[in-house]
Enzyme design. Sequence first.
Site, PDB file in Angstrom:
ATOM      1  N   ASP A 103     -33.315 -28.734 -18.961  1.00  0.00           N
ATOM      2  CA  ASP A 103     -31.884 -28.854 -19.214  1.00  0.00           C
ATOM      3  C   ASP A 103     -31.181 -27.500 -19.120  1.00  0.00           C
ATOM      4  O   ASP A 103     -30.147 -27.372 -18.453  1.00  0.00           O
ATOM      5  CB  ASP A 103     -31.640 -29.505 -20.579  1.00  0.00           C
ATOM      6  N   ASP A 146     -41.812 -43.524 -17.795  1.00  0.00           N
ATOM      7  CA  ASP A 146     -42.843 -42.667 -17.216  1.00  0.00           C
ATOM      8  C   ASP A 146     -44.248 -43.061 -17.660  1.00  0.00           C
ATOM      9  O   ASP A 146     -45.228 -42.479 -17.190  1.00  0.00           O
ATOM     10  CB  ASP A 146     -42.577 -41.197 -17.585  1.00  0.00           C
TER      11      ASP A 146
END
Length: 648
Positions: free
Chosen positions: A363, A40
């Site tokens: 998550d 990223d």
Amino acid sequence: MFVTTADVELEPPIMTVNTVLSLLAVDYPAHKLACYVSDDACSPLIFYSLVEASKFAKLWVPFCKKYNVQVRAPFRYFLGESAKPSSTSSREFQQDWKMMKEEYEQLNRNIEQAAKKSFLFDLTGEMAVFSSTERRDHPAIVKVIWENKEDLSNGLPHLIYISREKRPKHPHHYKAGAMNVLTRVSGLMTNAPFMLNVDCDMYANNPEIVLQAMCLLLGSKEGDCAFVQSPQYFYDSPADSLAILHESLGKGIVGIQGPFYAGTGTFHRRKVIYGLWPDEIENQGKCINSVNGQVGGELLQKFGNSNEFIKSAVDALEGKNTGFSSNLSDSLKAANQVAGCGYEYGSSWGKKVGWLYGSATEDILTSLMIHAKGWKTSYCSPDPHAFLGCGPSDLPAAMRQQKRWAMGLLEILFSEHSPILATLTGKLQFRQCLAYLWLLIWGLRSIPELCYVALPAYCIITNTSFLPKVQEPGICIAVAIFVIYKLYTLSEYIHCGFPIYSWFVNNSMLRIVATSACLFGFGSTVLKLLGLTETVFEITKKVHQSSDGGKDGKELLFDESPFFVPGTTILLVHLAALATGLLGMQPQGGQGPGLGEYFCSVYVVLCFSPFLLGLFRKGKNGIPLSTICKSAALALLFLRSCKMSSMN
């Protein structure tokens, strides 16, 4: 196999390289594996490091499998004197070991030199794509670093580099967005039915972990296991608090719907990530027009406007074993399309498909969505541990991580994805809902914790009490509750084989985190709910350990971060309260504090002992003067309020 990294400064490239090497060397047929690395940061340094790592892997992977090496992250394998071959080892092994160590040291030097910019990258050839890129403004980059073209089971798995497109005015949704891009690109290139995701610092410590996870995924009914979660452990810091959590909560909820998704060390079933419900297993995916082969509008709205990807998604949902592409390069054009920042517009990605958006703890949010559909999950905790990672480098980094977790969990609690709503309208079981609520309200504990911490000091200063006196029978109730709880938590540590000292240290850290990181996380959540701020994903700094010996725990390092103001203030308030009580400076009248109030105050001081030590230390181990001044001003304000309260 997915590896995610986002910052070359906070997450050293050599750490990512070791994680990748450990995954490439697992005991599983290489032609059934592919490793995708998401960068990223769009850093040429990461790409360069992976290219160098692929060259080393051609030597490292055969070496590991030839000699059945157990620790397959080279920086751990070659760490310390104990790693050297014994005199009883064969001459061939000693020569190979020495050669591999020299090769790894050369790899390490090359990456370190590149990181220090001792030479400039030649941005030509494969590197030319990085010539006009910026971290937050660049096109999608998908590169096949290594391809197992001969389909060898004992060869080297595919290695693919991905840096998704980023533009200043387009949201990228942090790690959740990166995971969704990895899912789409891998679906086009290899379309394996299962996906492992790990953070860049979480290397495979057990070479048989893929085999063990596949036993759980393939050995159960398809509707019984959405993902397999391995517990998180760290190689560079004590894992006692995590071990207690895994032992009690992790194994406990296996008997309900299964463990939560922890963000790393997880084997996902691809069709579940594509939004499949357990009762749709038989007919899901059969929606391609059989007449003209065109993709239906419903699939376009769900998966985006790539016909190639939609067809691969349908194959995955139908359970077709199409196998890997004969040439990964043939999929690069479509892969760059699905890695674009505008691909998800008008689709269900981040809403009903893939990793969900809307929380800093993507998550838990994704895990909640999976369980709310009625899926069950499995727990895999082999010996040795499946994965080992790197913990926060110091106390400030740990505080920032805890704040992000607290904020992300509270975002879920107050959102449309709340487990209460999932139980009422979905298929989340009631006991699983209670387990989620126990986790999500963790950030809320900062308010009652702060009140209880301040209460003993308030009573001593104002000459009042909140506990019965020692001679009163009611004191037995308070003492019994306190003692039973402490003995219960102590028994958990003893059961797991940890010393009493670890129990005390972790109990102290719970108080510190609750009144600092959780407090700021709660405040940030309130501001976001009011529309005053947006979610900011803070990456935790990690330090690559290249020498022998681990840290005994979090270093007691302080900085001028506001995280340390509440703890210092609490300590100063209690020291002032104890001094007030011992010197008899309380106002006249009132019932007066008893032994219970003084005991609670001393207990708080003991819990905040790291701050007490920081008051007398200098440098990074000491609390900065600016923090002490801010805390002293807040403590004086509290004392003034107590005095005014006692006068009234």
